[in-house]
Design an enzyme around this catalytic site. Structure first.
Site, PDB file in Angstrom:
ATOM      1  N   GLU A 126      -6.394  -4.275  10.564  1.00 44.16           N
ATOM      2  CA  GLU A 126      -5.347  -3.282  10.795  1.00 44.16           C
ATOM      3  C   GLU A 126      -5.709  -2.473  12.036  1.00 44.16           C
ATOM      4  OE1 GLU A 126      -2.955  -2.145   7.066  1.00 44.16           O
ATOM      5  OE2 GLU A 126      -4.747  -0.915   7.100  1.00 44.16           O
TER       6      GLU A 126
ATOM      7  N   SER B 272       2.464  -1.776  10.625  1.00 42.11           N
ATOM      8  CA  SER B 272       3.914  -1.774  10.883  1.00 42.11           C
ATOM      9  C   SER B 272       4.588  -3.103  10.557  1.00 42.11           C
ATOM     10  CB  SER B 272       4.206  -1.401  12.344  1.00 42.11           C
ATOM     11  OG  SER B 272       3.733  -0.112  12.616  1.00 42.11           O
TER      12      SER B 272
ATOM     13  N   ASN C 212       0.863  -1.190   0.000  1.00 41.20           N
ATOM     14  CA  ASN C 212       0.000   0.000   0.000  1.00 41.20           C
ATOM     15  C   ASN C 212       0.898   1.238   0.000  1.00 41.20           C
ATOM     16  OD1 ASN C 212      -1.935   1.931   0.322  1.00 41.20           O
ATOM     17  ND2 ASN C 212      -2.490   1.374   2.435  1.00 41.20           N
ATOM     18  N   TRP C 213       1.081   1.803  -1.186  1.00 37.46           N
ATOM     19  CA  TRP C 213       1.999   2.947  -1.317  1.00 37.46           C
ATOM     20  C   TRP C 213       1.411   4.222  -0.707  1.00 37.46           C
ATOM     21  CZ3 TRP C 213       3.940   2.707  -7.135  1.00 37.46           C
ATOM     22  CH2 TRP C 213       4.745   1.579  -7.291  1.00 37.46           C
ATOM     23  N   LYS C 214       0.117   4.213  -0.423  1.00 37.13           N
ATOM     24  CA  LYS C 214      -0.566   5.439   0.065  1.00 37.13           C
ATOM     25  C   LYS C 214      -0.258   6.593  -0.902  1.00 37.13           C
ATOM     26  CE  LYS C 214      -0.500   3.525   4.667  1.00 37.13           C
ATOM     27  NZ  LYS C 214      -0.492   3.742   6.099  1.00 37.13           N
TER      28      LYS C 214
ATOM     29  N   GLY D 151       2.494  -0.958   4.439  1.00 36.26           N
ATOM     30  CA  GLY D 151       2.522   0.454   4.056  1.00 36.26           C
ATOM     31  C   GLY D 151       3.954   0.943   3.917  1.00 36.26           C
ATOM     32  N   GLY D 152       4.455   1.573   4.967  1.00 32.04           N
ATOM     33  CA  GLY D 152       5.777   2.217   4.933  1.00 32.04           C
ATOM     34  C   GLY D 152       6.880   1.354   4.345  1.00 32.04           C
TER      35      GLY D 152
ATOM     36  N   HIS E  85     -10.043   1.725   4.509  1.00 32.46           N
ATOM     37  CA  HIS E  85      -8.775   1.940   5.225  1.00 32.46           C
ATOM     38  C   HIS E  85      -8.993   3.021   6.280  1.00 32.46           C
ATOM     39  CE1 HIS E  85      -4.658   3.020   6.125  1.00 32.46           C
ATOM     40  NE2 HIS E  85      -4.292   1.863   5.592  1.00 32.46           N
TER      41      HIS E  85
HETATM   42  P1  PGA Z   1       2.182   0.535   7.789  1.00 32.02           P
HETATM   43  O1  PGA Z   1       0.814   0.824   7.028  1.00 32.02           O
HETATM   44  O2  PGA Z   1       2.718  -0.777   7.259  1.00 32.02           O
HETATM   45  O3  PGA Z   1       3.071   1.708   7.425  1.00 32.02           O
HETATM   46  O4  PGA Z   1       1.878   0.476   9.235  1.00 32.02           O
HETATM   47  C1  PGA Z   1      -0.125  -0.198   6.833  1.00 32.02           C
HETATM   48  C2  PGA Z   1      -1.395   0.392   6.291  1.00 32.02           C
HETATM   49  O5  PGA Z   1      -1.793   1.485   6.715  1.00 32.02           O
HETATM   50  O6  PGA Z   1      -2.022  -0.220   5.408  1.00 32.02           O
END
Ligand code: PGA
Length: 252
Positions: free
Chosen positions: A159, A211, A8-10, A232-233, A88
């Site tokens: 999540e 995370s 998930n590149w956001k 995500g990150g 999300h």
């Molecule tokens: P994160 O994000 O891996 O940076 O915690 C996950 C998400 O929000 O889908």
């Protein structure tokens, strides 16, 4: 069983050129890349092994129409998109109500896309205990799924909002508690399926997100309750993401 990793590149990266290079680095079997809308076509053209995912879809079941600024599921489908993230916590925080989440889920299904329904409680709920968290997640599932009918096959991503790396990040979720929640989600899906005469896909269909990185991916991926992870990150760093993909290959 092969596990699925959703990147998930956001709202990253800043340029198309960077998106192209990140897509090249992420192109492996068992991965789906959720790129921002403006990059989807280019990313879809690059990915040969990975699938394409979208981070959102508009609340509309019609493919085209006089709706300035909207993106239909049919348009995403025509680009080769397979999955759509709905509900999300960042979109919920931006104003997507339970009703909107349910409508987006339905719009994805109507377009033939697989929704990834994100559920998860905020810290204000989790600090009251696991039972309160379960009730919160149960309500999110009910309100998102009870408006859909027929044969529905969503993936559900658990999540916990407080475990997402860019949230206030009160603490990390334990794989044990995450697995307990996944078991609860499964039971709820069966109950909901009966109530709405919906055939909801049974196990495996639950992802964990919050995370996840190369150091903790194995503990979540090795739990039978999870069929994958939402990252995500760590998906923005080709090096970390390759390490996560390697972990997924060896724990699947
Ligand atoms: P994160 O994000 O891996 O940076 O915690 C996950 C998400 O929000 O889908």
């Amino acid at each position: 069983m092969k596990k699925l990793i959703i990147a998930n590149w956001k709202m990253h990266p800043a340029t198309l050129a960077e998106a192209v290079s990140l897509a090249r680095a992420s192109d492996q079997e068992g991965i789906a890349v959720a790129a921002p809308f403006p990059y989807l076509a280019a990313v879809a053209a690059i990915l040969k092994c990975a699938s394409v995912a979208a981070q959102d879809v508009s609340v509309t079941e019609v493919p085209v129409g006089p709706r300035t600024g909207e993106v239909s599921g049919a348009m995403l489908k025509s680009l080769g998109v397979q999955y759509v993230i709905v509900g999300h916590s960042e979109r919920r925080a931006a104003g997507d109500s339970e009703k909107v989440v349910a409508a987006k889920l339905r719009a994805s299904l109507v377009a033939g896309l697989t929704p990834i329904l994100c559920v998860g409680e905020p810290w204000s709920v989790r600090r009251r205990g696991f039972a309160a968290s379960r009730a919160f997640v149960g309500r999110q599932l009910t309100s998102a799924l009870s408006r859909s009918s027929g044969r529905i096959r969503p993936l559900v991503a658990y999540e916990p909002v407080w475990a997402i790396s860019t949230s206030k990040h009160e603490r990390d979720e334990t794989p044990e508690d995450a697995a307990r929640m996944a078991q609860f989600i499964n039971k709820q899906l069966v109950v909901l399926g009966r109530r709405t005469r919906t055939r909801v896909r049974r196990l495996p269909h639950i992802l964990y997100g919050g995370s996840v990185n190369a150091s903790n991916a194995a503990v979540f991926l090795s739990r039978p309750e999870f069929s994958g992870i939402l990252v995500g990150g760590a998906s923005l760093s080709p090096h970390s993401f390759r390490d996560i993909a390697r972990v997924a290959r060896t724990t699947s």
